[in-house]
Design an enzyme around this catalytic site. Structure first.
Site, PDB file in Angstrom:
ATOM      1  N   HIS A   1      12.593  -2.338   2.497  1.00  0.00           N
ATOM      2  CA  HIS A   1      12.066  -1.014   2.827  1.00  0.00           C
ATOM      3  C   HIS A   1      13.005   0.073   2.333  1.00  0.00           C
ATOM      4  O   HIS A   1      14.225  -0.045   2.477  1.00  0.00           O
ATOM      5  CB  HIS A   1      11.922  -0.845   4.349  1.00  0.00           C
ATOM      6  CG  HIS A   1      11.041  -1.884   4.959  1.00  0.00           C
ATOM      7  ND1 HIS A   1       9.671  -1.854   4.843  1.00  0.00           N
ATOM      8  CD2 HIS A   1      11.335  -3.006   5.652  1.00  0.00           C
ATOM      9  CE1 HIS A   1       9.162  -2.911   5.456  1.00  0.00           C
ATOM     10  NE2 HIS A   1      10.158  -3.630   5.949  1.00  0.00           N
ATOM     11  N   LEU A   2      12.416   1.130   1.808  1.00  0.00           N
ATOM     12  CA  LEU A   2      13.211   2.292   1.404  1.00  0.00           C
ATOM     13  C   LEU A   2      13.837   2.970   2.621  1.00  0.00           C
ATOM     14  O   LEU A   2      15.021   3.309   2.625  1.00  0.00           O
ATOM     15  CB  LEU A   2      12.308   3.303   0.678  1.00  0.00           C
ATOM     16  CG  LEU A   2      11.714   2.818  -0.638  1.00  0.00           C
ATOM     17  CD1 LEU A   2      10.224   3.097  -0.682  1.00  0.00           C
ATOM     18  CD2 LEU A   2      12.407   3.449  -1.815  1.00  0.00           C
ATOM     19  N   SER A   3      13.018   3.183   3.635  1.00  0.00           N
ATOM     20  CA  SER A   3      13.479   3.911   4.824  1.00  0.00           C
ATOM     21  C   SER A   3      14.047   2.931   5.850  1.00  0.00           C
ATOM     22  O   SER A   3      13.761   1.734   5.797  1.00  0.00           O
ATOM     23  CB  SER A   3      12.307   4.690   5.438  1.00  0.00           C
ATOM     24  OG  SER A   3      11.309   3.787   5.907  1.00  0.00           O
TER      25      SER A   3
ATOM     26  N   TYR B   1      11.023   8.997   1.584  1.00  0.00           N
ATOM     27  CA  TYR B   1      11.056   7.894   0.612  1.00  0.00           C
ATOM     28  C   TYR B   1      11.801   8.222  -0.683  1.00  0.00           C
ATOM     29  O   TYR B   1      11.952   7.352  -1.530  1.00  0.00           O
ATOM     30  CB  TYR B   1       9.611   7.459   0.301  1.00  0.00           C
ATOM     31  CG  TYR B   1       8.901   6.914   1.519  1.00  0.00           C
ATOM     32  CD1 TYR B   1       9.369   5.779   2.172  1.00  0.00           C
ATOM     33  CD2 TYR B   1       7.777   7.555   2.051  1.00  0.00           C
ATOM     34  CE1 TYR B   1       8.740   5.291   3.308  1.00  0.00           C
ATOM     35  CE2 TYR B   1       7.139   7.071   3.184  1.00  0.00           C
ATOM     36  CZ  TYR B   1       7.630   5.936   3.808  1.00  0.00           C
ATOM     37  OH  TYR B   1       7.017   5.452   4.934  1.00  0.00           O
TER      38      TYR B   1
ATOM     39  N   ARG C   1       5.055  11.022  -2.457  1.00  0.00           N
ATOM     40  CA  ARG C   1       4.715  10.743  -1.058  1.00  0.00           C
ATOM     41  C   ARG C   1       5.934  11.001  -0.169  1.00  0.00           C
ATOM     42  O   ARG C   1       6.969  10.336  -0.307  1.00  0.00           O
ATOM     43  CB  ARG C   1       4.323   9.262  -0.974  1.00  0.00           C
ATOM     44  CG  ARG C   1       4.146   8.748   0.412  1.00  0.00           C
ATOM     45  CD  ARG C   1       4.121   7.219   0.430  1.00  0.00           C
ATOM     46  NE  ARG C   1       3.830   6.757   1.761  1.00  0.00           N
ATOM     47  CZ  ARG C   1       4.096   5.534   2.188  1.00  0.00           C
ATOM     48  NH1 ARG C   1       4.651   4.647   1.369  1.00  0.00           N
ATOM     49  NH2 ARG C   1       3.801   5.188   3.407  1.00  0.00           N
TER      50      ARG C   1
ATOM     51  N   PRO D   1       0.789  -1.227   0.000  1.00  0.00           N
ATOM     52  CA  PRO D   1       0.000   0.000   0.000  1.00  0.00           C
ATOM     53  C   PRO D   1       0.823   1.279   0.000  1.00  0.00           C
ATOM     54  O   PRO D   1       1.850   1.371   0.674  1.00  0.00           O
ATOM     55  CB  PRO D   1      -0.813  -0.113   1.307  1.00  0.00           C
ATOM     56  CG  PRO D   1      -0.095  -1.111   2.132  1.00  0.00           C
ATOM     57  CD  PRO D   1       0.560  -2.054   1.188  1.00  0.00           C
ATOM     58  N   ASN D   2       0.340   2.213  -0.765  1.00  0.00           N
ATOM     59  CA  ASN D   2       0.877   3.581  -0.867  1.00  0.00           C
ATOM     60  C   ASN D   2       2.176   3.670  -1.656  1.00  0.00           C
ATOM     61  O   ASN D   2       2.665   4.777  -1.902  1.00  0.00           O
ATOM     62  CB  ASN D   2       1.064   4.214   0.534  1.00  0.00           C
ATOM     63  CG  ASN D   2      -0.252   4.307   1.271  1.00  0.00           C
ATOM     64  OD1 ASN D   2      -1.210   4.876   0.734  1.00  0.00           O
ATOM     65  ND2 ASN D   2      -0.343   3.723   2.448  1.00  0.00           N
TER      66      ASN D   2
ATOM     67  N   GLU E   1      12.194  -9.083   2.601  1.00  0.00           N
ATOM     68  CA  GLU E   1      11.433  -7.913   3.051  1.00  0.00           C
ATOM     69  C   GLU E   1      12.284  -6.674   2.795  1.00  0.00           C
ATOM     70  O   GLU E   1      13.447  -6.612   3.203  1.00  0.00           O
ATOM     71  CB  GLU E   1      11.126  -8.060   4.551  1.00  0.00           C
ATOM     72  CG  GLU E   1      10.276  -6.930   5.085  1.00  0.00           C
ATOM     73  CD  GLU E   1      10.121  -6.998   6.606  1.00  0.00           C
ATOM     74  OE1 GLU E   1       9.734  -8.060   7.143  1.00  0.00           O
ATOM     75  OE2 GLU E   1      10.392  -5.968   7.242  1.00  0.00           O
TER      76      GLU E   1
ATOM     77  N   ASP F   1       1.368 -15.508   6.946  1.00  0.00           N
ATOM     78  CA  ASP F   1       0.941 -16.875   6.653  1.00  0.00           C
ATOM     79  C   ASP F   1       1.103 -17.206   5.171  1.00  0.00           C
ATOM     80  O   ASP F   1       1.413 -18.347   4.815  1.00  0.00           O
ATOM     81  CB  ASP F   1      -0.518 -17.079   7.078  1.00  0.00           C
ATOM     82  CG  ASP F   1      -0.680 -17.148   8.595  1.00  0.00           C
ATOM     83  OD1 ASP F   1       0.347 -17.237   9.305  1.00  0.00           O
ATOM     84  OD2 ASP F   1      -1.827 -17.103   9.061  1.00  0.00           O
TER      85      ASP F   1
ATOM     86  N   ASN G   1       8.193  -5.220  -0.747  1.00  0.00           N
ATOM     87  CA  ASN G   1       7.999  -4.102   0.178  1.00  0.00           C
ATOM     88  C   ASN G   1       6.528  -4.099   0.584  1.00  0.00           C
ATOM     89  O   ASN G   1       5.679  -3.638  -0.170  1.00  0.00           O
ATOM     90  CB  ASN G   1       8.383  -2.760  -0.462  1.00  0.00           C
ATOM     91  CG  ASN G   1       8.299  -1.623   0.550  1.00  0.00           C
ATOM     92  OD1 ASN G   1       7.696  -1.774   1.618  1.00  0.00           O
ATOM     93  ND2 ASN G   1       8.901  -0.491   0.216  1.00  0.00           N
TER      94      ASN G   1
HETATM   95  C1  DQA Z   1       8.072   1.308   4.094  1.00  0.00           C
HETATM   96  C2  DQA Z   1       8.102   1.505   5.621  1.00  0.00           C
HETATM   97  C3  DQA Z   1       6.724   1.272   6.224  1.00  0.00           C
HETATM   98  O1  DQA Z   1       6.759   1.485   7.625  1.00  0.00           O
HETATM   99  C4  DQA Z   1       5.713   2.219   5.614  1.00  0.00           C
HETATM  100  O2  DQA Z   1       4.424   1.973   6.117  1.00  0.00           O
HETATM  101  C5  DQA Z   1       5.737   2.216   4.122  1.00  0.00           C
HETATM  102  C6  DQA Z   1       7.009   2.157   3.427  1.00  0.00           C
HETATM  103  C7  DQA Z   1       9.436   1.663   3.438  1.00  0.00           C
HETATM  104  O3  DQA Z   1       9.636   1.286   2.292  1.00  0.00           O
HETATM  105  O4  DQA Z   1      10.259   2.345   4.056  1.00  0.00           O
HETATM  106  O5  DQA Z   1       4.688   2.302   3.480  1.00  0.00           O
HETATM  107  O6  DQA Z   1       7.818  -0.066   3.816  1.00  0.00           O
END
Ligand code: DQA
Length: 151
Positions: free
Chosen positions: A101-103, A24, A19, A11-12, A99, A88, A75
């Site tokens: 993540h950008l941040s 990000y 954003r 999401p997002n 897994e 699951d 992500n």
């Molecule tokens: C994220 C970190 C998550 O906490 C956040 O909700 C995101 C982006 C990242 O890529 O840093 O939507 O997954």
């Protein structure tokens, strides 16, 4: 041997580029995907990308990936922190998932420090901006190479 990898975004992440760019970065999701494709150019790697804001669609994408993918760069966005359904799906499919993540989620709000997915993933990459995806893909491909039976 072709390596097939699903690049899955939650999401997002469709809003990347506009954003919270201070968190990000300025790259759009298309930029991130183009970077990844450039990164594996000339290598026998097939990338397919899916983004969804809907938890069940991400579960479906993981189920479907079981039929064709060798691994997943994922992500999960905010679902990282609370989606038992995605956990699951990862453990149920047995897919090698990184897994991503950008941040650096550990340097942010406390609720982002916890991942309910990390324990069933191959590894976790966070904090390198758009480059997190490249690091995750490299790690996944190296892992897959090591799994290959010696010829
Ligand atoms: C994220 C970190 C998550 O906490 C956040 O909700 C995101 C982006 C990242 O890529 O840093 O939507 O997954």
């Amino acid at each position: 041997m072709t390596r097939r990898v699903l690049v899955l975004n939650g999401p997002n992440l469709n809003l990347l580029g506009t954003r919270e760019p201070e968190v990000y970065g300025a790259d759009t999701l298309d930029d991130v995907l183009a970077n990844l494709r450039r990164h594996v150019e000339g290598r026998d790697v097939e990338l397919r990308a899916v983004q969804s804001n809907i938890e069940g669609e991400l579960v479906d994408a993981l189920h479907e990936a079981r039929t064709w993918a060798d691994g997943v760069v994922f992500n999960p966005g905010a679902f990282t922190h609370y989606s038992i359904a995605l956990r699951d799906a990862i453990s149920g499919t047995g897919l090698a998932v990184v897994e991503t993540h950008l941040s650096n989620v550990h340097a942010r709000e406390e609720f982002r420090h916890r991942s309910v997915l990390a324990a069933v993933c191959l590894g976790v990459v966070a904090g390198f901006g758009a480059d997190s995806y490249l690091v995750a893909l490299d790690g996944l491909l190296r892992h897959l190479e090591q799994q290959e039976p010696a010829s």
